[in-house]
Design a protein around this motif. Sequence first.
Motif, short mmCIF file in Angstrom:
data_model
loop_
_atom_site.label_atom_id
_atom_site.label_comp_id
_atom_site.label_asym_id
_atom_site.label_seq_id
_atom_site.Cartn_x
_atom_site.Cartn_y
_atom_site.Cartn_z
N MET A 50 0.83 -1.21 0.00
CA MET A 50 0.00 0.00 0.00
C MET A 50 0.86 1.25 0.00
SD MET A 50 -3.08 -0.76 2.57
CE MET A 50 -2.17 -1.81 3.70
N THR B 109 -5.47 2.53 1.26
CA THR B 109 -6.18 1.53 2.06
C THR B 109 -7.63 1.44 1.59
OG1 THR B 109 -6.70 0.83 4.31
CG2 THR B 109 -6.81 3.18 3.89
N ARG C 277 -11.98 0.41 5.54
CA ARG C 277 -11.56 0.85 6.87
C ARG C 277 -12.69 0.66 7.89
NH1 ARG C 277 -12.20 5.45 9.11
NH2 ARG C 277 -10.72 6.13 10.71
N MET D 291 3.81 0.48 5.53
CA MET D 291 2.54 0.36 6.23
C MET D 291 1.99 -1.05 6.08
SD MET D 291 0.49 3.83 5.49
CE MET D 291 1.11 4.10 3.83
N CYS D 292 1.71 -1.67 7.18
CA CYS D 292 1.19 -3.02 7.10
C CYS D 292 -0.10 -3.14 7.89
CB CYS D 292 2.20 -4.00 7.65
SG CYS D 292 2.58 -3.71 9.38
N GLU D 293 -1.00 -3.96 7.42
CA GLU D 293 -2.22 -4.20 8.19
C GLU D 293 -1.86 -5.04 9.41
OE1 GLU D 293 -5.93 -5.05 6.70
OE2 GLU D 293 -5.61 -4.20 4.70
N ARG E 84 -8.98 2.29 13.91
CA ARG E 84 -9.19 1.77 12.55
C ARG E 84 -8.01 2.16 11.66
NH1 ARG E 84 -14.98 0.51 12.27
NH2 ARG E 84 -16.23 2.02 13.39
N ASP E 85 -7.52 3.39 11.83
CA ASP E 85 -6.35 3.82 11.05
C ASP E 85 -5.13 2.98 11.43
OD1 ASP E 85 -7.60 5.71 9.56
OD2 ASP E 85 -6.86 7.44 10.67
N LYS F 160 -5.12 -0.31 9.92
CA LYS F 160 -4.86 -0.27 8.48
C LYS F 160 -3.47 0.27 8.18
CE LYS F 160 -8.68 -1.76 6.60
NZ LYS F 160 -8.67 -2.89 5.65
N THR G 145 -2.28 3.25 8.71
CA THR G 145 -2.27 4.61 8.17
C THR G 145 -2.53 5.61 9.30
OG1 THR G 145 -3.17 6.05 6.45
CG2 THR G 145 -4.73 4.57 7.52
N SER G 146 -2.45 6.88 8.97
CA SER G 146 -2.80 7.91 9.96
C SER G 146 -3.04 9.22 9.23
CB SER G 146 -1.68 8.10 10.99
OG SER G 146 -0.54 8.61 10.37
#
Lengths: 440, 440
Positions: free
Chosen positions: A1, A330, A333, B1-3, B324-325, B328, B330-331
């Motif tokens: 991602m 992503t 979410r 970035m990894c889930e 949730r971020d 995932k 992310t931010s």
Amino acid sequence: MCERTKKAVNVGLIGVGTIGTGVVKVFQQNQKVMEKKLGFPLKLKWVCDLDLERDRGVDLSSYNRTTDYLHILEDPEVDIVVELIGGIHPAKEIIIEAFEKKKHVVTANKALLAEEGEEVFKRAEENGVDLGFEASVAGGIPIIKVLKESLCSNNILSIHGIINGTANYILTKMEEEDMSFEDALKKAQERGYAEADPTLDIEGVDAAHKAAILATLAFGSIFSLKDVYTEGISHIKYADVLFAKELGYRIKLLSIIKKKRQEVELRVHPTLIPVTSSLAGVRGAYNALSILGDVVGHVMLYGMGAGMMPTASAVVADIMDIARDIAKGTSNRVPLLAHKKLEEVSLKPISEIQSKYYLRFSALDKPGVLSKISGILAKYEISIESVIQKGRKENGYVPIVMTTHEALEASMKKAIEEIDCLDIIGAPTTLIRIENNLIF
Amino acid sequence: MCERTKKAVNVGLIGVGTIGTGVVKVFQQNQKVMEKKLGFPLKLKWVCDLDLERDRGVDLSSYNRTTDYLHILEDPEVDIVVELIGGIHPAKEIIIEAFEKKKHVVTANKALLAEEGEEVFKRAEENGVDLGFEASVAGGIPIIKVLKESLCSNNILSIHGIINGTANYILTKMEEEDMSFEDALKKAQERGYAEADPTLDIEGVDAAHKAAILATLAFGSIFSLKDVYTEGISHIKYADVLFAKELGYRIKLLSIIKKKRQEVELRVHPTLIPVTSSLAGVRGAYNALSILGDVVGHVMLYGMGAGMMPTASAVVADIMDIARDIAKGTSNRVPLLAHKKLEEVSLKPISEIQSKYYLRFSALDKPGVLSKISGILAKYEISIESVIQKGRKENGYVPIVMTTHEALEASMKKAIEEIDCLDIIGAPTTLIRIENNLIF
């Protein structure tokens, strides 16, 4: 991602009717502020409609235009497909094809989601794409996001909603301008608040579509139109509006969504609500929803439930929401139906609900009538709260209006059936449920 | 970035007062439904308070407990720090230290954000972490998310809000139970709706904190407490409540946030609003906000603006949003202040606003008085809409109540100054602004 914050997110719009035209207008008027909020470019790349020549009051010349939606689905640059053609077919096929091409979809199509939602949701999940449907319920009111995100620490206990603007406009006119249902409907049609064939709105089907979607999000179990007990407003007489007023109530087409233990009540019907409640103050084409969560208590949302621009606001909010995910590399979410795992709940048949009732009997004006009616009610353990008997005779019959305490619907139905067979009764009894424990 | 969907997101709570206790309760009661909505585990790992022994009605024994917040900031497993100690210091230092340790922060601290927001926001951005502050304005009402996300395609034109429950409770009691301000305040204190020192609430400072935060999100430019023109309700007399009622109005402590061209009005003051408006129907400790967006039109949100559980609902919504971020990988998905780039706007001084006014003069009951007062108003081009003169004398003076058409505040202030110097006037004139073009 990978983050792709600087690359534009591209949108393809299928269906440039009222709402679609609104979406184009939003892009034309507010692109700058939208991109300021996103931090990256968002582009309306395609518009598709069978008729691109009609004057909509917006200039479509700066977009790629097509009458064939496949041009949009086959464009690898398109990230988000917006379906605004409405109806079940071919909207469903277009949406599923878009999923299969790994496009995210935004739609306002309540009928599709309430009637074929199970398959649509499944296909979105299988393809790992998002489906935005804020615009499917209550237009500009952000009820979907509030349920999915803002109230996510809550068990939702109930939602009471006025979610059909046409019916609410008609009921408001009947009360405020002393009109019959028929005259109010005509006025609504003249003013563009009701369609030439108003059946879906006045028979409660549109509200039931929305109620099914709300219950799905609230309780994490898929509900569809067939699960919603639905009664419209076409049998409401001006006399009922007046009697309700005298009793301190107003008649609204209310959507009622409740869960107690694992049992769900899901119904749309005309309802007497206290004139002092906020929901009773919702006039004309406005919508409102009162939500009860076990943590937050009562929250009410209020706004325009339909119309070009309010609904376009919701469509574009979904587009921007999905675009933020795309920019961050992503997706998914927030679970499509608010809950990650579906829950087992059972639907309470309408015959098993408990409610207070408003009853209007048409009875002969002679001794013993009240005693016969109340005797039958008593037999079914229905206790009377108030009685009004007055007014002029119509063909020898007078209206007798009663309100009852809480009773079982099945008992009430049996009692009315028995009462309606009495020879002193001149016309089928009118029954309207009462909801008087509203906070708002 | 990894889930990292299966790994738990860990939360550390600093400050276990009323709201903090509510947050613990939410985790204890609703962890299951929260995780069903997230699809991954969310864990309250730490609780920190100077007094961990006090009985709060919740069992803290299953959490890591500490009186030193550094234990939380130094735990590499903690993803989200929840600051609920309130006040500027040391809350600010704790939050900034958390940012520097790359922890996301959730807070309900309106004073901090309205007084030192600029630095706090900057530090969050520098460290690439998120700051959730849904609970800082209007408790359980999801106004922050609605402004940042649901209405993101809109230019926000105005917000009218009843956002201080204490003041609204007092004003409601004055009207409904025929009380003086002092008695209503006492009652609010007895019922726990007002603090022992009620200054921040009754003088409008708390509402001004919230108004500054709302204006910042609405207009994409940082506003702080000092930018808000603020008047409280402590000078409102029962007589004003009665006269307002007679004129068809109710007095509310209203927060008014408006933008016209690039000029912003930002003010909190007692205001006469039409008794028929929905905002006028907001009673007791409830809050409500009516937002006008250029696309969506008017939207109103209504609910409990304070209290343990409603506010905890907002805090946990922020925690789940950030979680949730994190899950995932992310931010900063949505810009901290709704807008990615800040805008240049100017603040309209209160002297330059246009408003309608309610004026209560205390005047000698003799010929020529009305002519003198109205002569001065005319000199300043203030035109009178209605006059009430009646009621008993108080120390030889009678109340004369006027409402005016729209006038310039500066002119009004000069006129009042001049009128108050007349020897026929017995006490300073009471001025309350009128806002009567509300949709809700």
